[in-house]
Design an enzyme around this catalytic site. Structure first.
Site, PDB file in Angstrom:
ATOM      1  N   LYS A 161       0.559  -1.198  -0.258  1.00  0.00           N
ATOM      2  CA  LYS A 161       0.054   0.013  -0.042  1.00  0.00           C
ATOM      3  C   LYS A 161       1.518   1.191  -0.023  1.00  0.00           C
ATOM      4  O   LYS A 161       1.593   1.538   0.594  1.00  0.00           O
ATOM      5  CB  LYS A 161      -0.486  -0.504   1.103  1.00  0.00           C
ATOM      6  N   ASP A 203       0.605  -0.392  -4.410  1.00  0.00           N
ATOM      7  CA  ASP A 203      -1.633   0.487  -4.572  1.00  0.00           C
ATOM      8  C   ASP A 203      -2.074   1.712  -3.714  1.00  0.00           C
ATOM      9  O   ASP A 203      -1.653   1.705  -2.403  1.00  0.00           O
ATOM     10  CB  ASP A 203      -2.235  -0.871  -3.864  1.00  0.00           C
ATOM     11  N   GLU A 246      -0.872   0.792  -8.854  1.00  0.00           N
ATOM     12  CA  GLU A 246      -2.451   0.462  -8.492  1.00  0.00           C
ATOM     13  C   GLU A 246      -3.632   1.853  -8.421  1.00  0.00           C
ATOM     14  O   GLU A 246      -2.919   2.197  -6.879  1.00  0.00           O
ATOM     15  CB  GLU A 246      -2.898  -0.918  -8.149  1.00  0.00           C
ATOM     16  N   GLU A 293     -10.679  -2.256  -9.842  1.00  0.00           N
ATOM     17  CA  GLU A 293     -11.814  -2.780  -8.623  1.00  0.00           C
ATOM     18  C   GLU A 293     -12.944  -2.040  -8.678  1.00  0.00           C
ATOM     19  O   GLU A 293     -14.082  -3.090  -7.632  1.00  0.00           O
ATOM     20  CB  GLU A 293     -10.923  -3.087  -7.505  1.00  0.00           C
ATOM     21  N   ASP A 339     -12.763  -6.621 -10.221  1.00  0.00           N
ATOM     22  CA  ASP A 339     -13.404  -8.067  -8.913  1.00  0.00           C
ATOM     23  C   ASP A 339     -14.317  -8.385  -9.568  1.00  0.00           C
ATOM     24  O   ASP A 339     -15.881  -8.530  -9.217  1.00  0.00           O
ATOM     25  CB  ASP A 339     -13.567  -7.098  -7.751  1.00  0.00           C
ATOM     26  N   HIS A 397      -8.952  -8.177  -8.994  1.00  0.00           N
ATOM     27  CA  HIS A 397      -8.864  -7.919  -7.745  1.00  0.00           C
ATOM     28  C   HIS A 397      -9.559  -9.601  -7.731  1.00  0.00           C
ATOM     29  O   HIS A 397     -10.717  -9.693  -8.015  1.00  0.00           O
ATOM     30  CB  HIS A 397      -9.424  -6.503  -7.743  1.00  0.00           C
ATOM     31  N   GLU A 399      -4.501 -12.224  -7.520  1.00  0.00           N
ATOM     32  CA  GLU A 399      -3.685 -11.382  -6.269  1.00  0.00           C
ATOM     33  C   GLU A 399      -4.302 -12.256  -4.337  1.00  0.00           C
ATOM     34  O   GLU A 399      -5.356 -13.126  -4.293  1.00  0.00           O
ATOM     35  CB  GLU A 399      -5.184  -9.930  -6.422  1.00  0.00           C
TER      36      GLU A 399
HETATM   37 MG    MG Z   1      -6.557  -1.885  -4.722  1.00  0.00          MG
END
Ligand code: MG
Length: 384
Positions: free
Chosen positions: A167, A195, A221, A247, A270, A297, A330
């Site tokens: 992250k 991300d 991301e 996502e 996703d 995702h 993922e």
């Molecule tokens: Mg993400």
């Protein structure tokens, strides 16, 4: 065969030992909405919705499930379109589509069990049995330190991962420090992605992205908010590294702009919120048509993970070659008792790879009924 009963579960874990967060919020516990669709022949299929569990459950119970009772579970396209048509004036994106996704995934599980085939074979066949999985982790924590981050990253290497996503989106200055620390700890043989969960505008994302390129980041991301297609295009043009996103997008209508305008290099629908496997097949085709990599995702229980694996197995190489770049799974590594306990099976990572189960019908999962009962804070039964 027809759909006789639909059980809708809201699952919620106890409080986590330690909260964790990303650029938009902190997590104190984990939740999920899971559905069990049962036919008159006693075949049951499982599906999961990504997003707020209680809201997803309400939409499924009140709006969606009653409409599909009595339908043949093989009519996935007809069912998908009838639900979408019923709610399109109010729910082209968001909770309605999340709920539809859960039900649709359960129908694919049923179809697989009915004909004794794994879902990936129904999706068109197996392009790859094995493919890379990447660890999603390295979130923010209240007692954050670079040492803690480094230790976590090294743990993923020890667990067999060769790719890690971390992250960012805390603040550009700190983001650079975090990425530098992790990159130096894991070395350059391991793939590293970042991300931001749309924490930045295009200008900041470009400035930050240029700095992060020094650390050989594989993709950036969600640099900007999902609605900001022009921002995505600006970031993508300005940076050498790949830009990923999707996502927070829904259905082929929502993905049309992102994919057809080539706003991302890697698209990440996703399956548990973009419209289920029925819609994911169309998104795969759309991405393939436009030469865009498709890495779904995944952020849920074993239901979502195995759903993602069956989809990945069935995605054509894009572009094909003797050594193609495969789509990746993922694999969320954050604390989640639901992921750890609801299914008896979980993907095993070996030398960075996972493999889709071809010897089990449907999604190939077994629900741990005891764990389901333990984490279910609400259950509703929809039947005629
Ligand atoms: Mg993400």
């Amino acid at each position: 065969m027809y759909i006789e009963t639909i059980n809708v579960y809201v699952l919620r874990s106890d409080r986590l030992c330690e909260p964790f967060g990303y650029s938009q919020m902190w997590y104190d516990d984990r939740g999920s909405c899971v559905v069990q669709v049962i036919t008159n022949e006693g075949i049951e299929g499982w599906g999961e919705a990504f997003g707020p569990a209680e809201l997803n459950a309400a939409v499924i119970e009140k709006g969606l499930a009653p409409m599909i009772l009595g339908s043949d579970p093989f009519d996935v396209e007809v069912i998908w379109q009838s639900l979408y048509n019923r709610y399109r004036d109010y729910g082209q994106k968001g909770i309605i589509i999340c709920g539809m996704s859960a039900l649709d995934i359960a129908l694919w599980d049923i179809m697989g069990k009915a004909v004794d085939l794994p879902v990936c074979r129904l999706l068109g066949g197996v392009f790859r049995r094995e493919f890379p999985a990447y660890a999603t982790g390295l979130y923010f924590s209240p007692d954050f330190s670079l040492n803690k981050l480094i230790k976590e990253a090294q743990g993923y290497l020890d667990a067999g991962f060769r790719s890690i996503k971390m992250k960012i989106g805390y603040h550009p200055r700190e983001d650079i420090q975090f990425v530098q620390a992790v990159r130096e700890a894991i070395g350059y043989d391991c793939q590293l992605m970042v991300d931001a969960n749309h924490a930045y505008n295009a200008q900041t994302a470009i400035e930050l992205g240029r700095r992060l390129e020094e650390y050989q980041v594989s993709w950036f991301e969600e640099p900007v908010p999902p609605e900001d297609i022009e921002g995505y295009i600006e970031v993508k043009h300005a940076l050498d590294m790949a830009v990923a996103g999707g996502e927070g997008e829904y259905t082929r209508y929502g993905f049309k702009n992102l994919i057809c305008r080539r706003a991302v290099d890697i698209v990440q629908p996703d399956t548990c919120c973009a419209g289920g496997l029925t819609e994911a097949r169309k998104l795969v085709t759309l991405a393939n048509t436009h030469g865009i990599q498709y890495n779904p995702h995944v952020w849920g229980t074993g239901i979502a993970l195995y759903c993602g694996m069956h989809l990945i197995a069935s995605i054509p190489d894009n572009p094909p070659s003797i050594n193609p770049l495969p789509p990746m799974l993922e694999y969320d590594q954050t604390p989640n008792p639901l992921r750890e306990n609801i299914t008896m099976e979980l993907p095993e990572v070996n030398k960075g790879l996972v493999s889709v189960p071809l010897d089990r019908a449907g999604l190939g999962i077994t629900i741990d009924q005891e764990a389901l009962a333990r984490y279910a804070v609400a259950k509703s039964v929809v039947k005629a």
